[in-house]
Write a protein that holds these residues in place. Structure first.
Motif, PDB file in Angstrom:
ATOM      1  N   VAL A  98      14.710   4.239   5.762  1.00 15.08           N
ATOM      2  CA  VAL A  98      13.270   4.039   5.794  1.00 15.08           C
ATOM      3  C   VAL A  98      12.896   3.517   4.415  1.00 15.08           C
ATOM      4  O   VAL A  98      13.226   4.134   3.395  1.00 15.08           O
ATOM      5  CB  VAL A  98      12.510   5.350   6.109  1.00 15.08           C
ATOM      6  CG1 VAL A  98      11.014   5.134   5.972  1.00 15.08           C
ATOM      7  CG2 VAL A  98      12.865   5.852   7.498  1.00 15.08           C
ATOM      8  N   LEU A  99      12.224   2.369   4.385  1.00 13.38           N
ATOM      9  CA  LEU A  99      11.747   1.770   3.141  1.00 13.38           C
ATOM     10  C   LEU A  99      10.277   2.125   3.024  1.00 13.38           C
ATOM     11  O   LEU A  99       9.481   1.813   3.917  1.00 13.38           O
ATOM     12  CB  LEU A  99      11.936   0.253   3.171  1.00 13.38           C
ATOM     13  CG  LEU A  99      13.304  -0.250   3.633  1.00 13.38           C
ATOM     14  CD1 LEU A  99      13.312  -1.773   3.702  1.00 13.38           C
ATOM     15  CD2 LEU A  99      14.394   0.262   2.734  1.00 13.38           C
ATOM     16  N   GLN A 100       9.901   2.795   1.922  1.00 14.15           N
ATOM     17  CA  GLN A 100       8.524   3.271   1.775  1.00 14.15           C
ATOM     18  C   GLN A 100       7.934   2.750   0.476  1.00 14.15           C
ATOM     19  O   GLN A 100       8.546   2.854  -0.589  1.00 14.15           O
ATOM     20  CB  GLN A 100       8.493   4.794   1.783  1.00 14.15           C
ATOM     21  CG  GLN A 100       7.100   5.361   1.709  1.00 14.15           C
ATOM     22  CD  GLN A 100       7.087   6.876   1.831  1.00 14.15           C
ATOM     23  OE1 GLN A 100       8.132   7.511   1.856  1.00 14.15           O
ATOM     24  NE2 GLN A 100       5.904   7.440   1.893  1.00 14.15           N
ATOM     25  N   SER A 101       6.719   2.204   0.586  1.00 12.96           N
ATOM     26  CA  SER A 101       6.020   1.709  -0.606  1.00 12.96           C
ATOM     27  C   SER A 101       5.533   2.891  -1.445  1.00 12.96           C
ATOM     28  O   SER A 101       4.930   3.836  -0.931  1.00 12.96           O
ATOM     29  CB  SER A 101       4.809   0.857  -0.211  1.00 12.96           C
ATOM     30  OG  SER A 101       5.218  -0.367   0.309  1.00 12.96           O
ATOM     31  N   VAL A 102       5.816   2.821  -2.725  1.00 15.03           N
ATOM     32  CA  VAL A 102       5.310   3.784  -3.700  1.00 15.03           C
ATOM     33  C   VAL A 102       4.754   2.975  -4.868  1.00 15.03           C
ATOM     34  O   VAL A 102       4.942   1.755  -4.933  1.00 15.03           O
ATOM     35  CB  VAL A 102       6.411   4.769  -4.176  1.00 15.03           C
ATOM     36  CG1 VAL A 102       6.877   5.665  -3.030  1.00 15.03           C
ATOM     37  CG2 VAL A 102       7.585   4.044  -4.771  1.00 15.03           C
ATOM     38  N   ALA A 103       4.080   3.629  -5.783  1.00 18.66           N
ATOM     39  CA  ALA A 103       3.434   2.915  -6.885  1.00 18.66           C
ATOM     40  C   ALA A 103       4.420   2.092  -7.704  1.00 18.66           C
ATOM     41  O   ALA A 103       4.111   0.975  -8.127  1.00 18.66           O
ATOM     42  CB  ALA A 103       2.704   3.910  -7.791  1.00 18.66           C
ATOM     43  N   GLU A 104       5.628   2.601  -7.916  1.00 17.17           N
ATOM     44  CA  GLU A 104       6.608   1.929  -8.767  1.00 17.17           C
ATOM     45  C   GLU A 104       7.374   0.822  -8.060  1.00 17.17           C
ATOM     46  O   GLU A 104       7.950  -0.050  -8.692  1.00 17.17           O
ATOM     47  CB  GLU A 104       7.619   2.941  -9.326  1.00 17.17           C
ATOM     48  CG  GLU A 104       7.024   3.986 -10.231  1.00 17.17           C
ATOM     49  CD  GLU A 104       6.412   5.159  -9.455  1.00 17.17           C
ATOM     50  OE1 GLU A 104       6.554   5.218  -8.210  1.00 17.17           O
ATOM     51  OE2 GLU A 104       5.771   6.005 -10.104  1.00 17.17           O
ATOM     52  N   GLY A 105       7.462   0.899  -6.713  1.00 16.95           N
ATOM     53  CA  GLY A 105       8.245  -0.083  -5.968  1.00 16.95           C
ATOM     54  C   GLY A 105       8.474   0.368  -4.546  1.00 16.95           C
ATOM     55  O   GLY A 105       7.536   0.719  -3.841  1.00 16.95           O
ATOM     56  N   VAL A 106       9.744   0.395  -4.127  1.00 15.37           N
ATOM     57  CA  VAL A 106      10.100   0.789  -2.772  1.00 15.37           C
ATOM     58  C   VAL A 106      11.102   1.933  -2.842  1.00 15.37           C
ATOM     59  O   VAL A 106      12.152   1.805  -3.479  1.00 15.37           O
ATOM     60  CB  VAL A 106      10.694  -0.400  -1.987  1.00 15.37           C
ATOM     61  CG1 VAL A 106      11.173   0.038  -0.607  1.00 15.37           C
ATOM     62  CG2 VAL A 106       9.685  -1.534  -1.861  1.00 15.37           C
ATOM     63  N   GLN A 122       0.853  -1.191   0.000  1.00 13.46           N
ATOM     64  CA  GLN A 122       0.000   0.000   0.000  1.00 13.46           C
ATOM     65  C   GLN A 122       0.890   1.242   0.000  1.00 13.46           C
ATOM     66  O   GLN A 122       1.792   1.385   0.831  1.00 13.46           O
ATOM     67  CB  GLN A 122      -0.901   0.002   1.223  1.00 13.46           C
ATOM     68  CG  GLN A 122      -1.787   1.218   1.299  1.00 13.46           C
ATOM     69  CD  GLN A 122      -2.653   1.203   2.558  1.00 13.46           C
ATOM     70  OE1 GLN A 122      -2.637   0.257   3.330  1.00 13.46           O
ATOM     71  NE2 GLN A 122      -3.389   2.279   2.747  1.00 13.46           N
ATOM     72  N   GLU A 123       0.641   2.143  -0.949  1.00 12.16           N
ATOM     73  CA  GLU A 123       1.461   3.359  -1.065  1.00 12.16           C
ATOM     74  C   GLU A 123       1.480   4.124   0.247  1.00 12.16           C
ATOM     75  O   GLU A 123       0.451   4.308   0.879  1.00 12.16           O
ATOM     76  CB  GLU A 123       0.921   4.254  -2.184  1.00 12.16           C
ATOM     77  CG  GLU A 123       1.230   3.739  -3.561  1.00 12.16           C
ATOM     78  CD  GLU A 123       0.784   4.696  -4.655  1.00 12.16           C
ATOM     79  OE1 GLU A 123       1.121   5.891  -4.574  1.00 12.16           O
ATOM     80  OE2 GLU A 123       0.104   4.227  -5.575  1.00 12.16           O
ATOM     81  N   GLY A 124       2.657   4.551   0.636  1.00  7.25           N
ATOM     82  CA  GLY A 124       2.827   5.305   1.870  1.00  7.25           C
ATOM     83  C   GLY A 124       3.234   4.451   3.048  1.00  7.25           C
ATOM     84  O   GLY A 124       3.698   4.977   4.055  1.00  7.25           O
ATOM     85  N   SER A 125       3.078   3.148   2.953  1.00  5.71           N
ATOM     86  CA  SER A 125       3.509   2.264   4.043  1.00  5.71           C
ATOM     87  C   SER A 125       5.022   2.379   4.183  1.00  5.71           C
ATOM     88  O   SER A 125       5.745   2.446   3.192  1.00  5.71           O
ATOM     89  CB  SER A 125       3.138   0.812   3.750  1.00  5.71           C
ATOM     90  OG  SER A 125       1.743   0.671   3.673  1.00  5.71           O
ATOM     91  N   ALA A 126       5.485   2.384   5.421  1.00  7.77           N
ATOM     92  CA  ALA A 126       6.924   2.564   5.657  1.00  7.77           C
ATOM     93  C   ALA A 126       7.438   1.527   6.644  1.00  7.77           C
ATOM     94  O   ALA A 126       6.702   1.049   7.512  1.00  7.77           O
ATOM     95  CB  ALA A 126       7.210   3.969   6.173  1.00  7.77           C
ATOM     96  N   LEU A 127       8.701   1.202   6.487  1.00 10.51           N
ATOM     97  CA  LEU A 127       9.360   0.237   7.344  1.00 10.51           C
ATOM     98  C   LEU A 127      10.773   0.748   7.627  1.00 10.51           C
ATOM     99  O   LEU A 127      11.555   0.952   6.696  1.00 10.51           O
ATOM    100  CB  LEU A 127       9.424  -1.129   6.636  1.00 10.51           C
ATOM    101  CG  LEU A 127      10.123  -2.264   7.344  1.00 10.51           C
ATOM    102  CD1 LEU A 127       9.323  -2.690   8.574  1.00 10.51           C
ATOM    103  CD2 LEU A 127      10.290  -3.442   6.394  1.00 10.51           C
ATOM    104  N   PRO A 128      11.114   0.995   8.911  1.00  8.98           N
ATOM    105  CA  PRO A 128      12.487   1.408   9.209  1.00  8.98           C
ATOM    106  C   PRO A 128      13.423   0.209   9.073  1.00  8.98           C
ATOM    107  O   PRO A 128      13.056  -0.921   9.368  1.00  8.98           O
ATOM    108  CB  PRO A 128      12.421   1.907  10.651  1.00  8.98           C
ATOM    109  CG  PRO A 128      11.204   1.270  11.230  1.00  8.98           C
ATOM    110  CD  PRO A 128      10.267   0.973  10.099  1.00  8.98           C
TER     111      PRO A 128
END
Length: 185
Positions: free
Chosen positions: A48-56, A13-19
């Motif tokens: 910080v790894l963040q989901s975006v439409a194209e990938g991470v 999901q776009e905007g999801s983040a993972l440190p």
């Protein structure tokens, strides 16, 4: 593949983040000829790894210890370096769509394979090109004496070498002849 980072727990999901924070050993030959991270030395990676439409989207910082030599005086160097990291790693299907459209820049970028990507390649691409190709111990380093090879900093202010230019041999002979003639007068 070097240092593999998993994104399996990162929702798409776009905007999801993972440190992602870790101390990892520096890989071999991480740097340039005159300045590099010693193999196995700790590199502190804070991302910080963040989901975006194209990938991470990967954003953060890498702190590394560098060692090498001054390009002018060959003095040993050692210092800590911090480099911002920003990189987009593509989902395979999104990358294929961009490549199909002719986007050459995307074609060279990484993609997520088996829910992971190679962080070592990203670190190399982000850090190594920004290291000084000719590192200096200080900006005004005078370097080495071209005649004796000693550091200018270690030599007295009046240090010099007498040079005889062979192109002036004829003039030296003429001067000697003139001096002899003057002595005879």
């Amino acid at each position: 593949m070097g240092l593999t980072v998993s994104v399996a727990s990162l929702p798409r999901q776009e905007g999801s983040a993972l440190p992602w924070v870790d101390d990892v050993p520096a890989p071999p030959e991480f740097g340039l000829e005159l300045l590099k991270a010693p193999e196995g030395s700790p590199m502190h990676i804070d991302l910080v790894l963040q989901s975006v439409a194209e990938g991470v989207l990967i954003q953060g910082n890498a702190d590394i210890h560098l060692e090498g030599q001054c390009a002018r005086c060959l003095r040993d160097l050692a210092y800590d370096h911090s480099e911002p990291i920003t990189e987009l790693v593509y989902y395979p299907e999104r990358k294929a769509a961009f490549v199909e459209e002719g986007d050459e820049e995307v074609e060279e970028s990484q993609e997520i394979v088996d829910d992971s990507f190679d962080l070592e390649a990203i670190l190399r691409d982000s850090i190594v090109p920004n290291l000084p190709f000719r590192p200096l111990c200080r900006p005004d380093c005078p370097g080495l004496c071209p005649d004796c090879g000693e550091r200018w900093d270690d030599l007295p202010a009046d240090h010099h070498h007498d040079h005889f230019d062979p192109r002036f041999e004829g003039l030296a002979a003429l001067q000697e002849q003139m001096e002899q003639e003057q002595d005879q007068e």
